[in-house]
Scaffold this active site. Structure first.
Site, PDB file in Angstrom:
ATOM      1  N   LYS A 153       0.611  -0.840  -0.057  1.00  8.63           N
ATOM      2  CA  LYS A 153      -0.125   0.018  -0.187  1.00  8.63           C
ATOM      3  C   LYS A 153       0.981   1.265  -0.120  1.00  8.63           C
ATOM      4  O   LYS A 153       1.918   1.174   0.970  1.00  8.63           O
ATOM      5  CB  LYS A 153      -1.084  -0.203   0.903  1.00  8.63           C
ATOM      6  N   SER A 192      -9.612   1.637   2.470  1.00  2.00           N
ATOM      7  CA  SER A 192      -8.608   3.092   2.029  1.00  2.00           C
ATOM      8  C   SER A 192      -8.127   2.160   1.040  1.00  2.00           C
ATOM      9  O   SER A 192      -7.428   2.449   0.085  1.00  2.00           O
ATOM     10  CB  SER A 192      -8.005   3.639   2.550  1.00  2.00           C
ATOM     11  N   SER A 202      -9.954  -0.078   6.603  1.00  2.00           N
ATOM     12  CA  SER A 202      -9.130  -0.641   4.991  1.00  2.00           C
ATOM     13  C   SER A 202      -8.689  -1.619   4.519  1.00  2.00           C
ATOM     14  O   SER A 202      -8.424  -1.702   3.389  1.00  2.00           O
ATOM     15  CB  SER A 202      -8.457   1.288   5.721  1.00  2.00           C
TER      16      SER A 202
END
Lengths: 501, 98
Positions: free
Chosen positions: A80, A155, A179
């Protein structure tokens, strides 16, 4: 399609240790897959082909030299974009950091590198991890590989989508209010939020410091557990890191036995507002756990209904403080520095240009909540609700070992559906937020497809602090039983993606 | 809980050092108003005798040994700077003209 991309991390490790495939071959297969499908999925913001192949070659050389290697050495991973990796562009999905190359590795990255895990590149995300759909990225929306017209969740939508699209067998996410788990549920993958403080936040671009938790994403429970073990453990660089041994997550994933385990179904996380197909799959999974020998009871956590409002005060308050550092002075974007504007004006112009709508919304909400006259009414009250939620968990864990709920009230929704309705968007996180506020371990495991839309449903397991192993124990048992029914893990039911390049 | 006006949102933007356009203010003010109504629910539940929890973990200060350790070089520290000069961050002027 190259068979290597369909393998789990465990299978890839076996292929490498038996000499049937090299780390370079495996890495190249995944880079080829990214090249072929990422135009449609947009899981990656940056692909580091050269770096990944160099890391893979180094692992092959170590293996050839007879060196002792970790269980995930040579296995590719998607990272990420909120975690720093030295010399590799890191943007946190924001224009504010476009082109920034960190001069250091986050602890998570250091540990991945030390374990020989090959980092393929950085994945798309909602800007500064603010969002539930990956539509808030400054670099475009990620698409759900199950249905490209749908969001992958947020997210960390890029990390979960990369796994679901077979672009990587493993990924790292961060979970502040769900997330990792919410995109896991929407993409039919496993997403784990470790105990807060169980994984280091050093080098993680902070959203809300008292909530952010890095964690693993994978297609199977055992793969997630192996990755969890690599990244977890005490870190002297993080003052919130717990100085305790890592729970036996791999052993728990392998044991996958729930006989005698006490499972509590949270009464408040279900019913009105929950999609019928989500509820149906959830209840079937609960029945399955009963058949496997778990003792299932209903448990009430009356203050969970206030978790969402408390979270949406605490998070923006911490975020408005954390994002103050993006001031156009030392790194990142600078706008309006033409010699006529003062530093203060340059700061305002830069933050206007660099932050997206959701970030601005939350910074202003946080500024409001912390402002004079409102602090006690908002932030102070939210912190009291946090106490009540932690007490709900404590009481519940006196009766049961783990708590369960659907991971999300609905399946993945259509791109654009909720972008102008922040409250509808925030309600996605109803089930996941309580664990962040209390710091508990929690995870989402695939439990089937909803009848209405044929999209994945996540089964949410919550466990006490530092009992992450219990999540894996339940997830492993559920996965094994469902794989017997389905003839493999849920991902095997995903539609084939069209190769675009 | 009180609602929030467009003027208050403009004030918050100034406090947060974010220059907002009129369009953004038109868009944001009603959204923030809705969100504030939602989050205001926290006042319904927490009584005075409930202690606040600011963090999931009990925090303790962490000290390291007072020894020199390698840190970023000036080149590394300045590598992401929007502007640098003579091994320093170059910033816009601090004072307004008036």
């Amino acid at each position: 399609m190259n068979d290597l991309i369909r393998k789990t991390a465990v299978e890839l490790a076996e292929l490498m240790s038996s000499g049937q495939a090299s780390a370079v071959e495996i890495t190249q297969a995944h880079l080829d897959r990214i090249e072929a499908v990422d135009g449609a999925v947009h899981a990656f913001l940056h692909v580091d082909s050269e770096g990944a192949l160099a890391q893979a070659a180094a692992v092959d050389a170590q293996r050839a030299a007879g060196e002792h290697l970790g269980p995930l050495a040579g296995v590719p991973l998607a990272l990420k974009d909120v975690l720093t990796q030295e010399g590799v562009p890191t943007t946190a999905g924001s224009k504010m950091l476009e082109g920034w190359k960190p001069p250091y590795d986050s602890t998570v990255v250091q540990r991945l590198k030390a374990a020989g895990v090959v980092i393929l590149g950085k994945t798309n995300m909602d800007e500064f991890a603010m969002g539930s759909s990956t539509e808030n990225s400054a670099y475009g929306t990620t698409h759900n590989p199950w249905d490209l017209t749908r969001i992958p969740g947020g997210s960390g939508g890029g990390s979960s989508a990369a796994i679901a699209a077979y672009e990587a067998p493993l990924a790292i996410g961060t979970d502040t209010g769900g997330s990792i788990r919410q995109p896991g549920a929407f993409t039919g993958t496993v997403g784990v939020k470790p105990t807060y403080g169980g994984t280091s936040r050093y080098g993680l671009i902070a959203l809300a410091s008292s909530l952010d938790t890095p964690g693993p994403c994978a297609r199977t429970t055992l793969d997630a557990a192996l990755l969890h073990e690599v990244i977890a453990g005490h870190d002297v660089m993080d003052s919130t890191s717990i100085e305790q041994p890592v729970p036996p997550v791999v052993e728990a994933a392998r044991r996958a036995d729930v006989a005698g385990l006490r499972v509590g179904v949270v009464k408040e996380l279900g019913g009105e507002g929950y999609q019928p197909g989500v509820e149906a799959r959830f209840h079937e999974a609960v029945e399955l756990l009963t058949k496997l020998g778990a003792e299932v009871v209903e448990v009430s956590c009356p203050h969970f209904q206030y978790a969402l409002p408390a979270y949406y005060l605490i998070l923006p308050s911490e975020a408005s403080s954390n994002l103050a550092k993006f001031d156009a002075m030392r790194y990142g974007l600078r706008v309006g520095d033409d010699g006529t504007n003062s530093a203060e004006t340059v700061m305002s112009l830069t933050r206007e240009a660099g932050f997206g709508a959701e970030v601005k919304r939350r910074i202003m909400l946080g500024t409001h909540a912390l402002s004079s006259g409102y602090y006690d009414a908002y932030y102070g009250q939210a912190q009291k609700v946090r106490t009540l939620i932690a007490r709900d968990f404590e009481k519940a864990y006196e009766q049961v070992d783990v708590l369960v709920s659907p991971a999300t009230p609905t399946t993945a929704f259509a791109i654009g559906d909720r972008v102008n309705d922040p409250i509808a968007m925030y309600k996605n996180d109803l089930c996941t937020i309580p664990s962040n506020l209390a710091g508990n371990a929690a995870a989402s495991f695939p439990c089937g497809l909803a009848d209405e839309d044929g999209l994945p449903v996540g089964f949410h397991v919550m466990a006490p602090v530092l009992r992450d192993d219990l999540c894996y124990q339940v997830g492993g048992a559920l996965e094994a039983a469902l794989a017997d029914q389905w003839g493999g893990v849920l991902m095997t039911k995903a539609p084939e993606l069209e190769v675009t390049r | 809980m009180p609602s929030i006006t467009r003027e208050e949102v403009a004030h918050l933007a100034r406090l947060a050092r974010i220059e907002l356009t009129d369009d953004e203010l038109d868009h944001l003010a009603p959204q923030l108003d809705q969100i504030i109504a939602l989050v205001g629910q926290v006042s319904e539940v927490a009584a005075d005798d409930i202690p606040p929890t600011s963090h999931a973990l009990p925090l303790t200060n962490v000290m390291r040994a007072d020894v020199n350790v390698p840190c970023l070089t000036p080149e590394q520290a300045l590598s992401g700077a929007p502007a640098a000069e003579e091994q320093r961050f170059r910033v816009p002027r601090i004072l307004e003209e008036d």
